[in-house]
Design a protein around this motif. Structure first.
Motif, mmCIF file in Angstrom:
data_model
loop_
_atom_site.group_PDB
_atom_site.id
_atom_site.type_symbol
_atom_site.label_atom_id
_atom_site.label_comp_id
_atom_site.label_asym_id
_atom_site.label_seq_id
_atom_site.Cartn_x
_atom_site.Cartn_y
_atom_site.Cartn_z
ATOM 1 N N ARG A 108 -27.630 55.229 35.396
ATOM 2 C CA ARG A 108 -27.639 53.930 34.717
ATOM 3 C C ARG A 108 -26.540 52.985 35.186
ATOM 4 N NH1 ARG A 108 -27.433 57.792 30.786
ATOM 5 N NH2 ARG A 108 -25.376 58.305 29.975
ATOM 6 N N LEU A 109 -25.399 53.550 35.578
ATOM 7 C CA LEU A 109 -24.309 52.670 36.002
ATOM 8 C C LEU A 109 -24.699 51.922 37.277
ATOM 9 C CD1 LEU A 109 -21.476 51.616 35.546
ATOM 10 C CD2 LEU A 109 -20.629 53.488 36.966
ATOM 11 N N VAL A 131 -39.167 49.218 40.418
ATOM 12 C CA VAL A 131 -40.005 48.306 39.629
ATOM 13 C C VAL A 131 -39.639 48.390 38.147
ATOM 14 C CG1 VAL A 131 -42.366 47.822 38.877
ATOM 15 C CG2 VAL A 131 -41.921 48.314 41.268
ATOM 16 N N VAL A 132 -39.538 49.628 37.637
ATOM 17 C CA VAL A 132 -39.195 49.798 36.214
ATOM 18 C C VAL A 132 -37.844 49.127 35.934
ATOM 19 C CG1 VAL A 132 -38.559 51.491 34.439
ATOM 20 C CG2 VAL A 132 -40.571 51.875 35.845
ATOM 21 N N ALA A 133 -36.905 49.332 36.867
ATOM 22 C CA ALA A 133 -35.573 48.756 36.682
ATOM 23 C C ALA A 133 -35.628 47.233 36.619
ATOM 24 C CB ALA A 133 -34.658 49.199 37.819
ATOM 25 N N THR A 134 -36.379 46.642 37.541
ATOM 26 C CA THR A 134 -36.414 45.177 37.558
ATOM 27 C C THR A 134 -37.221 44.620 36.387
ATOM 28 O OG1 THR A 134 -38.178 45.295 39.179
ATOM 29 C CG2 THR A 134 -35.994 44.802 40.017
ATOM 30 N N VAL A 135 -38.214 45.388 35.942
ATOM 31 C CA VAL A 135 -38.955 44.945 34.753
ATOM 32 C C VAL A 135 -38.008 44.923 33.551
ATOM 33 C CG1 VAL A 135 -40.725 45.633 33.078
ATOM 34 C CG2 VAL A 135 -41.279 45.584 35.502
ATOM 35 N N VAL A 136 -37.211 45.990 33.435
ATOM 36 C CA VAL A 136 -36.235 46.037 32.337
ATOM 37 C C VAL A 136 -35.255 44.864 32.471
ATOM 38 C CG1 VAL A 136 -34.327 47.371 31.344
ATOM 39 C CG2 VAL A 136 -36.445 48.527 31.988
ATOM 40 N N ILE A 190 -28.321 49.006 47.185
ATOM 41 C CA ILE A 190 -27.906 50.141 46.354
ATOM 42 C C ILE A 190 -28.988 51.223 46.355
ATOM 43 C CG2 ILE A 190 -27.348 50.833 43.987
ATOM 44 C CD1 ILE A 190 -25.854 48.228 43.674
ATOM 45 N N ALA A 191 -30.257 50.814 46.331
ATOM 46 C CA ALA A 191 -31.348 51.800 46.315
ATOM 47 C C ALA A 191 -31.351 52.621 47.608
ATOM 48 C CB ALA A 191 -32.683 51.086 46.136
ATOM 49 N N LEU A 192 -31.068 51.964 48.739
ATOM 50 C CA LEU A 192 -31.049 52.677 50.019
ATOM 51 C C LEU A 192 -29.939 53.720 50.054
ATOM 52 C CD1 LEU A 192 -31.757 50.146 52.890
ATOM 53 C CD2 LEU A 192 -32.861 52.336 52.488
ATOM 54 N N LEU A 250 -27.379 49.494 36.506
ATOM 55 C CA LEU A 250 -26.832 48.337 35.791
ATOM 56 C C LEU A 250 -26.217 47.352 36.776
ATOM 57 C CD1 LEU A 250 -26.364 47.398 32.819
ATOM 58 C CD2 LEU A 250 -24.060 48.260 33.079
ATOM 59 N N LEU A 251 -25.418 47.912 37.700
ATOM 60 C CA LEU A 251 -24.753 47.047 38.676
ATOM 61 C C LEU A 251 -25.777 46.328 39.550
ATOM 62 C CD1 LEU A 251 -21.819 49.379 39.770
ATOM 63 C CD2 LEU A 251 -21.650 47.273 38.463
ATOM 64 N N ALA A 252 -26.823 47.087 39.929
ATOM 65 C CA ALA A 252 -27.823 46.495 40.811
ATOM 66 C C ALA A 252 -28.646 45.430 40.107
ATOM 67 C CB ALA A 252 -28.736 47.587 41.350
#
Lengths: 402, 255
Positions: A19-20, A327-332, A293-295, A23-25
């Motif tokens: 989550r950290l 996708v879930v992260a950006t939707v949130v 960050i995902a990479l 959150l940053l991303a």
């Protein structure tokens, strides 16, 4: 079914655990969505403020003003006020116009405690208040029921009330109005002075002035003008018809029709693209941060991906799992962004920001919120694509040993 | 019909200098349901590669691999993944528990790839399996808070939670002390026996290998049957023993 749910649950678990980093991303994405949604909503509100201001000046979009005056052409005798009014009523009924008002103006004597003074009086029907979004600071505007009163009522400006020596209308202040026949008139509403030293002015009901003969007819019949609020798409067609019908019914009368200026839509054209461009650019920057960050994270998770493959995860599942995380992260983040935008917009000090109260506060622009969410989801999908491809290309046996 | 059947399987890779490295040569092995088999060998002899091929994580260069009579070479990668999830349970030397997840979440993880009831009831099944390996009171513990033995128990529970027909254990006691390793192997043997799963363990520890019903030695990519006595000494070679290394013949106990 369990496959789809599993992919989403897996993605959510990843986000929960990391989550950290998430959150940053996602701060950038959430801020961008807030910007897109919030700015669009604010501009719509500004647009409404301008529009209402324009409405107060000249009537709602689209208001058509009809001016009629006797020319005496063809030897016709001038029509009476009753003829004007009757024909106007017929036209209103014929074209099914909901809001319409007769209008005339006159200098009318009012007897104040300090003496009689001539007051600039606007004589209208109750619908005038709806058409021009008339706003009172005290009391109220006229209603249809006021027409049937046994004594005239007036809506006056603050200067009028001050001259009258009253401070508020709850005490039902009255004063005498009229020339030959003076009638006790009750003040039922007060509106703000248009400029600091504006002299007393008042609005009276058209039917009251004719019933009690308040208007000065020494100079002859003063033909009223008419204000009608019509649907924008019919305005152009109606104008010649109204002009023609009124002129035909009242021989020797010239009729002009003019359409009021409708408020400029500040969201149109370049402004809209500038707003969306800034928001889109912010979203792009947020998306780039997310990709970065995902990479990095996928490289750290190669072993985990290998372990999951040993559990039976197909390459497709791994691909969509990593993609869905993004996708879930950006939707949130999008939801958070929209919520922040709603909170900001709903608590915006409208009076201070737009310089006046907005009567019809526009609803929160759902389209802007949907646009923000769609953009966030698209950025999430794009940002997740590269890490997902990297994750699938990892050889299982190498990943387990990583 | 055997559960697994390898016939003349080879695995080789091309090195950057264009030489070919033969990791496995002519492997022939047949495993029946419920059998316990051990494979011993030095590091770098191809034990893990053999296990990866058996577990459908890798493909042979040549030879046949039949899974209940069906050649796995004909299966799509998607079908292989499904079979891997349904029929195989892996136990790794370094436990390979998923970081940041509790013991319960780790054991439930393979059930994320299951369908129907096992997916929806994954946490109940995982809790039951952890209880079975004696960790019913450590469900919410993070792996880094567990001892090595406990972590391997979690890994065993995870390998068994989908009731696989084959358990593939790659040096399951390699990261544990002797006593703990013994306990973990006892548990693995016991649960595998109870569930009727075949257990194939690769190890360099002859004592661990001796627990199996059949024993093999992998040397220079060649698999040969051996006989181990209880303390873990090779008492008999069966078949040809590769003689590339003189050590193989004289010091089998120090594998």
């Amino acid at each position: 079914m369990s496959g789809i749910v599993g992919t989403i649950v897996e993605a959510w678990d990843e986000l929960r655990i990391h989550r950290l980093r998430v959150l940053l991303a996602l701060i950038g994405v959430a801020v961008a969505v807030t910007a897109i949604t919030g700015v669009t909503a604010a501009v719509q509100m500004m647009n409404q403020a301008f529009k209402e201001s324009a409405d107060r000046q000249s009537g709602r979009s689209v208001t058509v003003d009809l001016y009629a005056w006797p020319t005496g052409a063809g030897g016709a005798t001038a029509s009476t006020e009753q003829q004007y009014a009757a024909e106007f009523d017929r036209i209103i009924e014929r074209y099914g116009i909901t809001y319409a008002s007769r209008m005339t103006g006159s200098q009318l004597p009012f007897r104040f405690p300090s003496g009689t003074a001539m007051v600039n009086a606007q004589v209208v029907d109750p619908d005038y208040g709806v058409i021009t979004r008339f706003r009172t600071t005290q009391g109220r505007w006229f209603t249809d029921a006021d027409v049937q009163r046994f004594a005239p009522v007036a809506v006056v400006n603050e200067a009028f009330l001050a001259t009258l020596g009253a401070t508020d209308v709850s005490s039902h202040p009255t004063l005498l109005a009229g020339r030959d026949t003076q009638v006790r008139t009750e003040v039922i509403g007060v509106y703000k002075n248009s400029w600091p030293d504006e002299p007393p002015s008042a609005y009276l009901l058209y039917d009251h002035t004719t019933r009690w003969g308040l208007l000065d007819t020494a100079m002859g019949v003063q033909a009223p003008s008419f204000k009608v609020w019509v649907p924008p798409d019919l305005a152009k067609q109606l104008q010649p018809l109204l002009r023609r019908d009124l002129a035909a019914a009242l021989p020797g009368t010239r009729v002009d029709a003019s359409e009021t200026f409708s408020g400029q839509n500040v969201l149109d054209g370049a402004t809209r693209w500038v707003v969306l461009g800034i928001g889109g650019f912010s979203l792009l920057l947020g998306g780039l941060g997310l990709v970065n960050i995902a990479l990095v994270t996928v490289r750290f998770r190669i072993r985990e991906i290998g372990i999951r493959r040993s559990f039976g995860a197909t390459s497709g599942r791994v691909f969509f799992g990593v993609l869905m995380e993004s996708v879930v992260a950006t939707v949130v983040a999008g939801v958070v962004g929209v919520v922040i935008a709603v909170a900001v917009i709903k608590n915006i000090p409208i009076e201070k920001v737009f310089g006046g109260r907005i009567e019809d506060v526009p609803p929160f622009p759902i389209a802007a919120a949907v646009t923000g969410m769609v953009c966030a989801t698209a950025v999430g999908a794009l940002a997740g694509l590269i890490p997902a491809i990297v994750a699938v290309r990892v050889k299982v046996i190498d990943a387990i040993r990583y | 019909m055997s559960l697994l059947e390898l016939t003349d399987v080879t695995r080789s890779v091309r090195l950057p200098d264009d030489r070919v490295l033969h990791i496995l040569r002519g492997i022939t092995l047949s495993v029946d349901a419920g059998e316990h088999i051990s494979v011993v060998g030095r590091s770098g002899t191809g034990k893990s590669t053999l296990l990866n091929i058996l577990g459908l994580l890798d493909e042979p260069t040549s030879g046949d691999y039949l899974l209940e009579g069906t050649s796995v070479a004909r299966l799509s990668s998607r079908r292989r993944a499904w079979l891997r999830g349904d029929d195989f349970g892996f136990v790794f030397q370094q436990f390979n528990l998923l970081p940041g997840r509790t013991a319960l979440e780790n054991v439930a993880a393979p059930l994320m790839y299951a369908h129907g009831k096992p997916f929806w009831r994954r946490f109940r099944l995982a809790a039951s399996m952890l209880d079975r390996v004696g960790l019913g009171d450590r469900l919410d513990e993070m792996p880094d808070k567990l001892s090595g033995g406990e972590q391997q128990r979690v890994a065993i529970a995870r390998a068994l939670v989908r009731s696989p027909r084959v358990i593939l254990a790659d040096e399951p006691t390699g990261a544990l002390d002797v006593d703990t390793g013994g306990d973990v192997m006892s548990l693995l043997d016991e649960i595998a026996s109870q569930t009727g799963a075949a257990l194939i363990a690769i190890t360099h520890d002859l004592a661990v290998a001796a627990r199996a019903q059949r024993h093999y030695r992998l040397a220079e990519g060649v698999l040969v049957p051996i006989t181990l006595n209880a303390p873990g000494r090779i008492t008999e070679w069966v078949g040809d023993v590769p003689t590339d290394r003189p050590d193989d013949a004289v010091a089998p106990a120090v594998l």
